[in-house]
Design an enzyme around this catalytic site. Structure first.
Site, short mmCIF file in Angstrom:
data_model
loop_
_atom_site.label_atom_id
_atom_site.label_comp_id
_atom_site.label_asym_id
_atom_site.label_seq_id
_atom_site.Cartn_x
_atom_site.Cartn_y
_atom_site.Cartn_z
N ALA A 195 0.83 -1.21 0.00
CA ALA A 195 0.00 0.00 0.00
C ALA A 195 0.86 1.25 0.00
CB ALA A 195 -0.93 0.00 1.21
N ASP A 196 1.93 1.25 0.77
CA ASP A 196 2.82 2.42 0.84
C ASP A 196 3.42 2.71 -0.52
OD1 ASP A 196 3.17 3.15 3.88
OD2 ASP A 196 3.21 0.97 3.77
#
Length: 402
Positions: free
Chosen positions: A172-173
């Site tokens: 996600a990052d």
């Protein structure tokens, strides 16, 4: 923004990165990869907490090295009024400010976009947070794992008989960081088109990930169907999956359209499957996916991986080996196109994935060295007009690193 002096698309762009850990530093790296100068603001005592991550080699965190090579580090204590004044001076000379504090923190410090842009109307301020700058959840803290569950990704990842599964890396990052870089460059383009007026870019960790989940939300809101975990299958086309060969090597096959499925049956020596009513169309193949997967798995299992891949390649079937890091680092295609040397660090001769895309006329960045905490503090502040007495005073008060 100064006039470009090289073929790098973002040459002349100066970025101040008030980012730590993963997502915002990924944004900084994306911009640096294409020519921007990135000044990374770190706590002067311990630096970005990512410096303490594992794995590490010879005392250097691998993840920090990957995201921060080529940036310049300045150590500033943002808890001090004098430290925030220094950041304001930096921002006045910058094109972009990247930050990933919890929403409201910069406002508490008198560093809202409205306040910073009053002195610098052309500023682009890119803000990365768990749930965004607006909405009921804006104040919630958020890391990648939270985004991967809240977005619906973890629910769809894995097998029907296993629990929802988060990825073993900053998925996600990374997606949010790349998306934030895209938003930043859009804002820079709009600034050029609008006579120099900057803007805010608001990125929530979960939103880019929710988008790449595909049809899950639309499928539910249109049909009431909640998509479930399918393991290595796509739930959209068949046959598709990861298969083990006779030598225990793994490979993927993606027969995701009709023509490829027909070529796969030819490659397997099973042309009769092309007209078998159970497998003749994608709708039929999906209805009979279990039996078809058994057929494909048995065929792959009857040969060594290299032989299977050669047959599939000869028949133009989409397939690839399942690579580990050794495979990747020894592959001639990746060595020529994708992997770059990370030099001048304690990591020794090492390779790192380079830019996420290629631009004609630009050879890409060099990955030379990883900055120590505050390594460039004095040089950067002198370029802003700070004299030795002022630097000494700030250092003695522990506002900046030595």
């Amino acid at each position: 923004m100064s006039a470009p002096t090289s073929a790098a698309p973002l040459a002349g762009v100066r970025v101040v990165e008030l980012g730590s850990m993963y997502a915002a530093p990924t944004t900084g790296r994306m911009l640096r990869d294409f020519g921007a100068e990135v000044i990374k603001v770190e706590d002067p005592r311990q630096g970005d907490f990512a410096r303490q991550w594992q794995p590490a080699h010879e005392g250097m965190a691998i993840g920090f090295a990957r995201l921060n090579s080529g940036k310049r580090s300045i150590g500033i204590d943002l808890r001090e009024d004098a430290g925030r004044d220094i950041v304001r001076d930096l921002v006045r000379e910058a094109d972009v400010l990247i930050e990933n504090f919890r929403p409201g923190r910069l406002e508490e410090w008198g560093m809202s976009y409205a306040e910073l842009s009053a002195d610098h109307p052309g500023l682009v301020m890119t803000r990365v947070s768990g749930f965004g700058q607006t909405g009921p959840y804006r104040q919630r803290p958020g890391f990648g794992t939270v985004a991967e569950t809240a977005s619906g990704f973890a629910f769809l990842n894995g097998w029907p008989e296993t629990p929802p599964t988060a990825p073993p890396f900053g998925f996600a990052d990374s997606i949010a960081g790349i998306s934030a870089a895209f938003g930043t460059t859009m804002a820079l383009f709009r600034r050029e088109m609008s006579g120099g007026i900057g803007s805010e870019v608001d990125v929530a960790l979960y939103e880019p990930l929710m988008f790449i989940l595909g049809d899950a939300v639309l499928n539910y809101t249109a049909s009431g169907t909640i998509m479930e975990r399918h393991g290595n299958a796509s739930g959209a086309a068949s046959p598709r999956g990861i298969y083990q060969a006779a030598d225990d090597g793994w490979l993927s096959i993606a027969a995701s359209n009709q023509a490829i499925a027909m070529r796969l049956f030819e490659a397997m020596g099973r042309p009769e499957l092309q007209t078998d009513e159970r497998y003749a169309t994608n709708t039929a193949r999906m209805a009979n996916n279990t039996s078809l997967q058994t057929i494909v798995s048995d065929w792959v299992r009857s040969r060594d991986r290299d032989e299977v891949l050669k047959i599939l390649d000869d028949h133009e079937v989409v397939a690839a080996a399942v690579n580990d890091s050794r495979d990747i680092s020894e592959d001639p295609h990746f060595l020529e196109r994708t992997l770059q040397h990370l030099s001048d660090t304690v990591l020794g001769p090492a390779l790192v994935p380079g830019p996420v895309l290629h631009v004609a006329g630009y050879d890409g960045p060099q990955y030379d060295g990883v900055p120590a905490v505050g390594e460039h503090t004095a040089d950067i502040l002198r370029s802003l007009g700070y004299d030795d007495d002022r630097l000494h005073d700030l250092t003695e008060r522990h506002v900046i690193s030595e």
